[in-house]
Design a protein around this motif. Structure first.
Motif, PDB file in Angstrom:
ATOM      1  N   MET A 144     -10.682 -12.444  40.358  1.00  0.00           N
ATOM      2  CA  MET A 144      -9.592 -12.383  39.385  1.00  0.00           C
ATOM      3  C   MET A 144      -9.019 -10.974  39.233  1.00  0.00           C
ATOM      4  N   ASN A 145      -9.646 -10.010  39.876  1.00  0.00           N
ATOM      5  CA  ASN A 145      -9.249  -8.606  39.732  1.00  0.00           C
ATOM      6  C   ASN A 145      -9.379  -8.158  38.275  1.00  0.00           C
ATOM      7  N   ARG A 146     -10.519  -8.504  37.692  1.00  0.00           N
ATOM      8  CA  ARG A 146     -10.806  -8.183  36.289  1.00  0.00           C
ATOM      9  C   ARG A 146     -12.151  -7.493  36.167  1.00  0.00           C
ATOM     10  N   THR A 147     -12.262  -6.661  35.156  1.00  0.00           N
ATOM     11  CA  THR A 147     -13.527  -6.028  34.810  1.00  0.00           C
ATOM     12  C   THR A 147     -14.368  -7.055  34.057  1.00  0.00           C
ATOM     13  N   VAL A 148     -15.603  -7.224  34.473  1.00  0.00           N
ATOM     14  CA  VAL A 148     -16.498  -8.173  33.818  1.00  0.00           C
ATOM     15  C   VAL A 148     -17.208  -7.475  32.669  1.00  0.00           C
ATOM     16  N   LEU A 149     -17.217  -8.125  31.528  1.00  0.00           N
ATOM     17  CA  LEU A 149     -17.968  -7.632  30.378  1.00  0.00           C
ATOM     18  C   LEU A 149     -18.981  -8.691  29.978  1.00  0.00           C
ATOM     19  N   PHE A 150     -20.242  -8.303  29.900  1.00  0.00           N
ATOM     20  CA  PHE A 150     -21.286  -9.180  29.400  1.00  0.00           C
ATOM     21  C   PHE A 150     -21.466  -8.842  27.931  1.00  0.00           C
ATOM     22  N   ILE A 151     -21.088  -9.770  27.083  1.00  0.00           N
ATOM     23  CA  ILE A 151     -21.111  -9.494  25.648  1.00  0.00           C
ATOM     24  C   ILE A 151     -22.011 -10.498  24.951  1.00  0.00           C
ATOM     25  N   ASN A 152     -22.931  -9.982  24.183  1.00  0.00           N
ATOM     26  CA  ASN A 152     -23.789 -10.796  23.328  1.00  0.00           C
ATOM     27  C   ASN A 152     -23.822 -10.152  21.951  1.00  0.00           C
ATOM     28  N   ASN A 153     -24.305 -10.907  20.997  1.00  0.00           N
ATOM     29  CA  ASN A 153     -24.521 -10.418  19.641  1.00  0.00           C
ATOM     30  C   ASN A 153     -23.220 -10.084  18.921  1.00  0.00           C
ATOM     31  N   VAL A 154     -22.290 -11.033  18.931  1.00  0.00           N
ATOM     32  CA  VAL A 154     -21.049 -10.879  18.182  1.00  0.00           C
ATOM     33  C   VAL A 154     -21.163 -11.750  16.936  1.00  0.00           C
ATOM     34  N   LYS A 155     -21.198 -11.111  15.798  1.00  0.00           N
ATOM     35  CA  LYS A 155     -21.347 -11.840  14.538  1.00  0.00           C
ATOM     36  C   LYS A 155     -20.174 -12.802  14.348  1.00  0.00           C
ATOM     37  N   GLY A 156     -20.503 -14.027  13.997  1.00  0.00           N
ATOM     38  CA  GLY A 156     -19.463 -15.008  13.706  1.00  0.00           C
ATOM     39  C   GLY A 156     -18.863 -15.689  14.924  1.00  0.00           C
TER      40      GLY A 156
END
Length: 160
Positions: free
Chosen positions: A62-74
């Motif tokens: 996709m020509n995108r930067t991958v972000l691994f995100i956890n622990n987002v309140k709500g």
């Protein structure tokens, strides 16, 4: 330190950084495009092999930067990472981030969900292979909201 032409107390600054879960590796990248997903609670090896590797391949296609995100309140789809032992409860408990770029919680919540299971991602990869646009291609941030990113490797689909 300056914020909106006010001098900010260093102690107050440190408290705000902790309150918002900001790391010394976090930077804003307003023109970057992101593919965001959470890491599941498999064993570490399975998480890397079944989730991280495939997400990175999807991000490359996709020509995108991958972000691994956890622990987002709500945000139920981004729970604390069960394998993480530090206070952040995310990828940075083990590794430096894949990218120094970060997004805000508001940006994450407002980002369109392009997939909730592998069938959606496979379809998007096929569109990319045909040179077609995929849903929300022009958005800066797109999300994969199904934390079970466990699927067959996409290598054959996008890298041949």
């Amino acid at each position: 330190l300056r914020t909106n032409a006010k001098i900010v107390d260093t102690k107050q600054y440190q408290q705000e950084i902790q309150q918002h879960n900001i790391s010394t590796f976090d930077y804003e990248c307003p023109s970057a495009k992101f593919f965001v997903t959470a890491l599941p609670g498999f064993g570490l090896g399975a998480t890397i092999r079944q989730t991280a590797v495939n997400a990175i391949l999807v991000g490359l296609a996709m020509n995108r930067t991958v972000l691994f995100i956890n622990n987002v309140k709500g945000v139920e789809e981004y729970p604390p990472w069960t394998l993480a032992g530090c206070d952040r409860r995310d990828f940075q408990c083990f590794f430096r981030p894949v990218s120094p770029c970060v997004i805000t919680e508001e940006q994450l919540k407002d980002a369109p969900v392009i997939a909730t299971k592998f069938g959606h991602i496979k379809s998007i990869m096929q569109q990319i292979e045909r040179g077609e646009q995929y849903p929300h291609q022009d958005e800066n941030i797109v999300r994969m909201d199904h934390v079970n990113f466990n699927f067959l490797p996409v290598t054959n689909t996008i890298l041949h």
